[in-house]
Design an enzyme around this catalytic site. Structure first.
Site, PDB file in Angstrom:
ATOM      1  N   TYR A  12      -9.812 -11.212  -5.656  1.00  0.00           N
ATOM      2  CA  TYR A  12      -8.965 -11.444  -6.826  1.00  0.00           C
ATOM      3  C   TYR A  12      -9.305 -12.777  -7.502  1.00  0.00           C
ATOM      4  O   TYR A  12      -9.242 -12.890  -8.719  1.00  0.00           O
ATOM      5  CB  TYR A  12      -7.489 -11.425  -6.423  1.00  0.00           C
ATOM      6  CG  TYR A  12      -7.043 -10.107  -5.865  1.00  0.00           C
ATOM      7  CD1 TYR A  12      -6.839  -9.003  -6.681  1.00  0.00           C
ATOM      8  CD2 TYR A  12      -6.842  -9.945  -4.490  1.00  0.00           C
ATOM      9  CE1 TYR A  12      -6.450  -7.782  -6.164  1.00  0.00           C
ATOM     10  CE2 TYR A  12      -6.447  -8.726  -3.960  1.00  0.00           C
ATOM     11  CZ  TYR A  12      -6.256  -7.647  -4.798  1.00  0.00           C
ATOM     12  OH  TYR A  12      -5.876  -6.432  -4.276  1.00  0.00           O
TER      13      TYR A  12
ATOM     14  N   ARG B 251       0.872  -1.177   0.000  1.00  0.00           N
ATOM     15  CA  ARG B 251       0.000   0.000   0.000  1.00  0.00           C
ATOM     16  C   ARG B 251       0.906   1.222   0.000  1.00  0.00           C
ATOM     17  O   ARG B 251       2.047   1.173   0.468  1.00  0.00           O
ATOM     18  CB  ARG B 251      -0.898  -0.005   1.238  1.00  0.00           C
ATOM     19  CG  ARG B 251      -1.796  -1.247   1.361  1.00  0.00           C
ATOM     20  CD  ARG B 251      -2.542  -1.241   2.689  1.00  0.00           C
ATOM     21  NE  ARG B 251      -3.414  -2.392   2.824  1.00  0.00           N
ATOM     22  CZ  ARG B 251      -3.048  -3.559   3.365  1.00  0.00           C
ATOM     23  NH1 ARG B 251      -1.791  -3.714   3.798  1.00  0.00           N
ATOM     24  NH2 ARG B 251      -3.912  -4.557   3.479  1.00  0.00           N
TER      25      ARG B 251
ATOM     26  N   ARG C 126      -0.868  -2.334  -6.624  1.00  0.00           N
ATOM     27  CA  ARG C 126      -1.127  -3.422  -5.670  1.00  0.00           C
ATOM     28  C   ARG C 126      -2.047  -4.469  -6.302  1.00  0.00           C
ATOM     29  O   ARG C 126      -1.787  -5.673  -6.213  1.00  0.00           O
ATOM     30  CB  ARG C 126      -1.750  -2.849  -4.396  1.00  0.00           C
ATOM     31  CG  ARG C 126      -2.123  -3.902  -3.339  1.00  0.00           C
ATOM     32  CD  ARG C 126      -2.553  -3.193  -2.063  1.00  0.00           C
ATOM     33  NE  ARG C 126      -3.161  -4.081  -1.091  1.00  0.00           N
ATOM     34  CZ  ARG C 126      -2.488  -4.826  -0.227  1.00  0.00           C
ATOM     35  NH1 ARG C 126      -1.168  -4.814  -0.235  1.00  0.00           N
ATOM     36  NH2 ARG C 126      -3.114  -5.591   0.653  1.00  0.00           N
TER      37      ARG C 126
ATOM     38  N   LYS D  72     -12.805   5.158   9.879  1.00  0.00           N
ATOM     39  CA  LYS D  72     -13.491   6.101   9.016  1.00  0.00           C
ATOM     40  C   LYS D  72     -14.920   6.316   9.490  1.00  0.00           C
ATOM     41  O   LYS D  72     -15.483   5.494  10.207  1.00  0.00           O
ATOM     42  CB  LYS D  72     -13.491   5.580   7.569  1.00  0.00           C
ATOM     43  CG  LYS D  72     -12.106   5.537   6.941  1.00  0.00           C
ATOM     44  CD  LYS D  72     -12.193   5.055   5.514  1.00  0.00           C
ATOM     45  CE  LYS D  72     -10.811   5.030   4.864  1.00  0.00           C
ATOM     46  NZ  LYS D  72     -10.886   4.559   3.460  1.00  0.00           N
TER      47      LYS D  72
ATOM     48  N   HIS E 203      -2.669   2.506  -5.831  1.00  0.00           N
ATOM     49  CA  HIS E 203      -3.258   1.224  -5.443  1.00  0.00           C
ATOM     50  C   HIS E 203      -3.428   0.286  -6.634  1.00  0.00           C
ATOM     51  O   HIS E 203      -3.544  -0.936  -6.461  1.00  0.00           O
ATOM     52  CB  HIS E 203      -4.614   1.449  -4.764  1.00  0.00           C
ATOM     53  CG  HIS E 203      -4.944   0.401  -3.740  1.00  0.00           C
ATOM     54  ND1 HIS E 203      -4.276   0.287  -2.541  1.00  0.00           N
ATOM     55  CD2 HIS E 203      -5.866  -0.599  -3.752  1.00  0.00           C
ATOM     56  CE1 HIS E 203      -4.776  -0.728  -1.846  1.00  0.00           C
ATOM     57  NE2 HIS E 203      -5.730  -1.296  -2.557  1.00  0.00           N
TER      58      HIS E 203
ATOM     59  N   HIS F   8      -3.416  -9.431   4.193  1.00  0.00           N
ATOM     60  CA  HIS F   8      -4.852  -9.465   4.467  1.00  0.00           C
ATOM     61  C   HIS F   8      -5.122 -10.260   5.742  1.00  0.00           C
ATOM     62  O   HIS F   8      -4.734 -11.430   5.836  1.00  0.00           O
ATOM     63  CB  HIS F   8      -5.613 -10.115   3.303  1.00  0.00           C
ATOM     64  CG  HIS F   8      -5.711  -9.232   2.101  1.00  0.00           C
ATOM     65  ND1 HIS F   8      -5.925  -9.730   0.826  1.00  0.00           N
ATOM     66  CD2 HIS F   8      -5.620  -7.880   1.970  1.00  0.00           C
ATOM     67  CE1 HIS F   8      -5.964  -8.723  -0.033  1.00  0.00           C
ATOM     68  NE2 HIS F   8      -5.786  -7.599   0.633  1.00  0.00           N
TER      69      HIS F   8
END
Length: 297
Positions: free
Chosen positions: A258, A100, A226, A133, A223, A249
């Site tokens: 993915y 990241r 990534r 957030k 990103h 993760h």
């Protein structure tokens, strides 16, 4: 006196590295060359695997809930448009590690082990968000200042993971960059903010556009490297559990996104799966197996 001599040697190394970089800088490409490099060009007719990868990526781009990623030829051409050593090395680092942007900007020379084979880097990220957030619950219950306990400290401490630098030429370039431009082992290799890094990438994309290059994605961000890294590993047969560890993760569900890309065309990862069969051959197989089926003329 010794410090002065060290600075002189460092400046000489910088000038040498910059001069070498200028020699390696590719000549401006014609529009046809740029477009052919960006979308695969001749590979579309000579490399079936790339054709499948390109088709799969284009299908994935249609879905808004799947990762947006670039394929290696696109990234190679994108990097060729970045002529600044510091900036290019950062983008190459993102592509080679899947880090990241905030993880990459926190990397120090001491975090990179070049003596190992292959070389590797240690990345750090917060395990949980202490201050989430808006709209998300806090990972740990916040206390008043001065009342933080061990549980809170553990929840907010960085989680480390190591990522191999399998690309030997890149590892060599990173080594030269660190020893030429970074004076302290405990300070960031790229002492800039993530906003600055994003602006660097925007300028590279503007340069690519100036050269007439068009990428398959309308929006390319740090990103994107990534996502591209993750898909690149899967295309090369890396196990999903390994990918989870490399990406850092905590939940495997984050890695599964993915894998969903391959559900659009499982033939891209397994090879074509035929369903049609000659009836005569099928009847002969049944008869051979003792099912007594008659051979179809």
């Amino acid at each position: 006196m010794s410090d002065h001599l060290a600075r002189i040697r460092q400046n000489r190394r910088r000038k040498t590295l910059i001069a070498d970089n200028e020699k390696m800088r590719p000549a401006p490409l014609q529009n046809s060359q740029i477009l052919r490099s960006a979308i695969g060009g001749d590979l579309l007719t000579t490399d079936d695997r790339y054709v499948r990868a390109l088709t799969l990526r284009n299908r994935a781009a249609v879905h808004g809930d799947l990762p947006f990623y670039l394929l290696p030829p696109e990234i190679a051409v994108l990097l060729s448009c970045c002529h600044d050593l510091e900036k290019r090395t950062l983008f190459e680092f993102l592509w080679n590690t899947g880090a990241r942007i905030n993880e990459a900007l926190a990397v120090r020379p001491a975090d990179v082990e070049f003596d190992a084979s292959p070389a590797f880097v240690t990345l750090r990220t917060l395990k949980q968000r202490l201050y989430p957030k808006v709209g998300r619950p806090a990972a740990v219950k916040l206390k008043t200042p001065g009342q933080a306990d061990k549980k809170t400290a553990r929840a907010t401490s960085p989680v480390k993971r190591t990522v191999a630098l399998d690309d030997v030429p890149f590892a060599a370039r990173l080594h030269d960059h660190i020893h030429t431009f970074t004076e302290h082992k405990t300070k960031p290799i790229w002492p800039v903010t993530d906003d600055t890094a994003r602006n660097w990438l925007k300028k590279v994309l503007l340069e690519a556009d100036r050269q007439g290059m068009r990428f398959s994605l309308e929006r390319v961000t740090p990103h994107t490297f990534r996502h591209s890294f993750a898909m690149h590993l899967l295309f090369h047969g890396v196990a999903p559990q390994t990918l989870q560890a490399v990406l850092g993760h905590k939940d495997f569900k984050s890695t599964q996104v993915y894998l969903k890309v391959f559900s659009l065309d499982y033939a891209a990862s397994r090879g074509s799966v035929p369903f049609s069969m000659d009836a005569g051959v099928a009847a002969a197989m049944l008869q051979l197996a003792g099912n007594g089926a008659k051979t179809v003329p």
